[in-house]
Design a protein around this motif. Structure first.
Motif, PDB file in Angstrom:
ATOM      1  N   UNK A   1       7.325   9.223  -0.389  1.00 39.93           N
ATOM      2  CA  UNK A   1       6.333   8.173  -0.600  1.00 39.93           C
ATOM      3  C   UNK A   1       6.625   7.004   0.335  1.00 39.93           C
ATOM      4  N   UNK A   2       5.559   6.395   0.807  1.00 39.87           N
ATOM      5  CA  UNK A   2       5.688   5.228   1.679  1.00 39.87           C
ATOM      6  C   UNK A   2       5.057   4.018   1.012  1.00 39.87           C
ATOM      7  N   UNK A   3       5.661   2.877   1.235  1.00 43.39           N
ATOM      8  CA  UNK A   3       5.109   1.605   0.759  1.00 43.39           C
ATOM      9  C   UNK A   3       5.106   0.656   1.961  1.00 43.39           C
ATOM     10  N   UNK A   4       3.926   0.392   2.469  1.00 45.88           N
ATOM     11  CA  UNK A   4       3.794  -0.494   3.620  1.00 45.88           C
ATOM     12  C   UNK A   4       3.456  -1.896   3.141  1.00 45.88           C
ATOM     13  N   UNK A   5       4.221  -2.839   3.644  1.00 45.40           N
ATOM     14  CA  UNK A   5       4.104  -4.228   3.213  1.00 45.40           C
ATOM     15  C   UNK A   5       3.395  -5.046   4.282  1.00 45.40           C
ATOM     16  N   UNK A   6       2.389  -5.798   3.878  1.00 43.81           N
ATOM     17  CA  UNK A   6       1.738  -6.727   4.791  1.00 43.81           C
ATOM     18  C   UNK A   6       1.863  -8.128   4.211  1.00 43.81           C
ATOM     19  N   UNK A   7       1.897  -9.107   5.112  1.00 39.14           N
ATOM     20  CA  UNK A   7       2.094 -10.474   4.680  1.00 39.14           C
ATOM     21  C   UNK A   7       3.508 -10.937   4.968  1.00 39.14           C
ATOM     22  N   UNK A   8       3.799 -12.132   4.538  1.00 35.01           N
ATOM     23  CA  UNK A   8       5.076 -12.747   4.844  1.00 35.01           C
ATOM     24  C   UNK A   8       6.142 -12.264   3.873  1.00 35.01           C
ATOM     25  N   UNK A   9       7.160 -11.588   4.389  1.00 34.69           N
ATOM     26  CA  UNK A   9       8.247 -11.104   3.560  1.00 34.69           C
ATOM     27  C   UNK A   9       9.557 -11.420   4.245  1.00 34.69           C
ATOM     28  N   UNK A  10      10.563 -11.769   3.478  1.00 34.05           N
ATOM     29  CA  UNK A  10      11.836 -12.184   4.047  1.00 34.05           C
ATOM     30  C   UNK A  10      12.980 -11.499   3.319  1.00 34.05           C
ATOM     31  N   UNK A  11      14.197 -11.799   3.730  1.00 36.36           N
ATOM     32  CA  UNK A  11      15.358 -11.074   3.234  1.00 36.36           C
ATOM     33  C   UNK A  11      15.614 -11.317   1.751  1.00 36.36           C
ATOM     34  N   UNK A  12      15.025 -12.323   1.162  1.00 38.08           N
ATOM     35  CA  UNK A  12      15.238 -12.566  -0.265  1.00 38.08           C
ATOM     36  C   UNK A  12      14.314 -11.714  -1.150  1.00 38.08           C
TER      37      UNK A  12
ATOM     38  N   UNK B   1      10.978  -2.351  11.153  1.00 42.28           N
ATOM     39  CA  UNK B   1      10.026  -2.465  12.260  1.00 42.28           C
ATOM     40  C   UNK B   1       8.612  -2.120  11.811  1.00 42.28           C
ATOM     41  N   UNK B   2       8.518  -1.239  10.832  1.00 40.18           N
ATOM     42  CA  UNK B   2       7.213  -0.827  10.314  1.00 40.18           C
ATOM     43  C   UNK B   2       6.873  -1.526   9.007  1.00 40.18           C
ATOM     44  N   UNK B   3       7.758  -2.393   8.543  1.00 47.16           N
ATOM     45  CA  UNK B   3       7.553  -3.069   7.247  1.00 47.16           C
ATOM     46  C   UNK B   3       7.258  -2.066   6.145  1.00 47.16           C
ATOM     47  N   UNK B   4       8.029  -0.999   6.135  1.00 49.81           N
ATOM     48  CA  UNK B   4       7.765   0.101   5.211  1.00 49.81           C
ATOM     49  C   UNK B   4       9.041   0.503   4.483  1.00 49.81           C
TER      50      UNK B   4
ATOM     51  N   UNK C   1       0.847  -1.190   0.000  1.00 48.04           N
ATOM     52  CA  UNK C   1       0.000   0.000   0.000  1.00 48.04           C
ATOM     53  C   UNK C   1       0.880   1.236   0.000  1.00 48.04           C
ATOM     54  N   UNK C   2       0.739   2.061  -1.041  1.00 46.34           N
ATOM     55  CA  UNK C   2       1.512   3.295  -1.138  1.00 46.34           C
ATOM     56  C   UNK C   2       0.726   4.461  -0.537  1.00 46.34           C
ATOM     57  N   UNK C   3       1.466   5.444  -0.091  1.00 43.44           N
ATOM     58  CA  UNK C   3       0.871   6.693   0.365  1.00 43.44           C
ATOM     59  C   UNK C   3       1.910   7.807   0.227  1.00 43.44           C
TER      60      UNK C   3
END
Length: 126
Positions: free
Chosen positions: A20-31, A75-78, A5-7
């Motif tokens: 601009x911010x991009x907040x990520x939800x769901x499972x995300x990892x270092x790859x 910490x904010x997945x952003x 989700x961008x804002x």
């Protein structure tokens, strides 16, 4: 499943700045790689910047070199796109995207990204 989700878009005068911010939800990892792309009316989608989720590798388009930077708050997945010295030609819809397991020379290829946000409009005009 990953959702983005961008804002932070809006209208700004030439020479101004936006973040601009991009907040990520769901499972995300270092790859994962998080990228920013933009598309102006009547033009093809264009790569802007990208970073791997660890923040160690960053790639950018020459058109934004020295003006845009990318940062990450795990910490904010952003992921943030800091845009300075904006020009009218930066006007576009900006979208963030996420993909996995890329070599750095693939960051600018939009077909390597699996997940996309809805986009946010940036207008640079006096």
């Amino acid at each position: 499943q990953v959702q983005l989700a961008e804002s932070g878009g809006g209208m700004v005068q030439p020479g101004g700045s936006l973040r601009l911010s991009c907040t990520v939800s769901g499972r995300i990892s270092v790859n994962y790689v998080l990228g920013w792309f933009r598309q102006a009316p009547g033009k093809e989608r264009e790569f802007v910047m990208a970073t791997d989720w660890s923040g160690r590798i960053t790639s950018y388009s020459n058109s934004v070199k020295g003006r845009f930077t990318i940062s990450r708050d795990s910490a904010k997945n952003t992921v943030y796109l800091h845009m300075n010295s904006l020009r009218p030609e930066d006007t576009a819809v900006y979208s963030c995207a996420a993909g996995q397991d890329m070599y750095s020379n693939e960051y600018r290829s939009d077909d390597r990204y699996d997940y996309w946000g809805q986009g946010t409009q940036v207008t640079v005009s006096s």
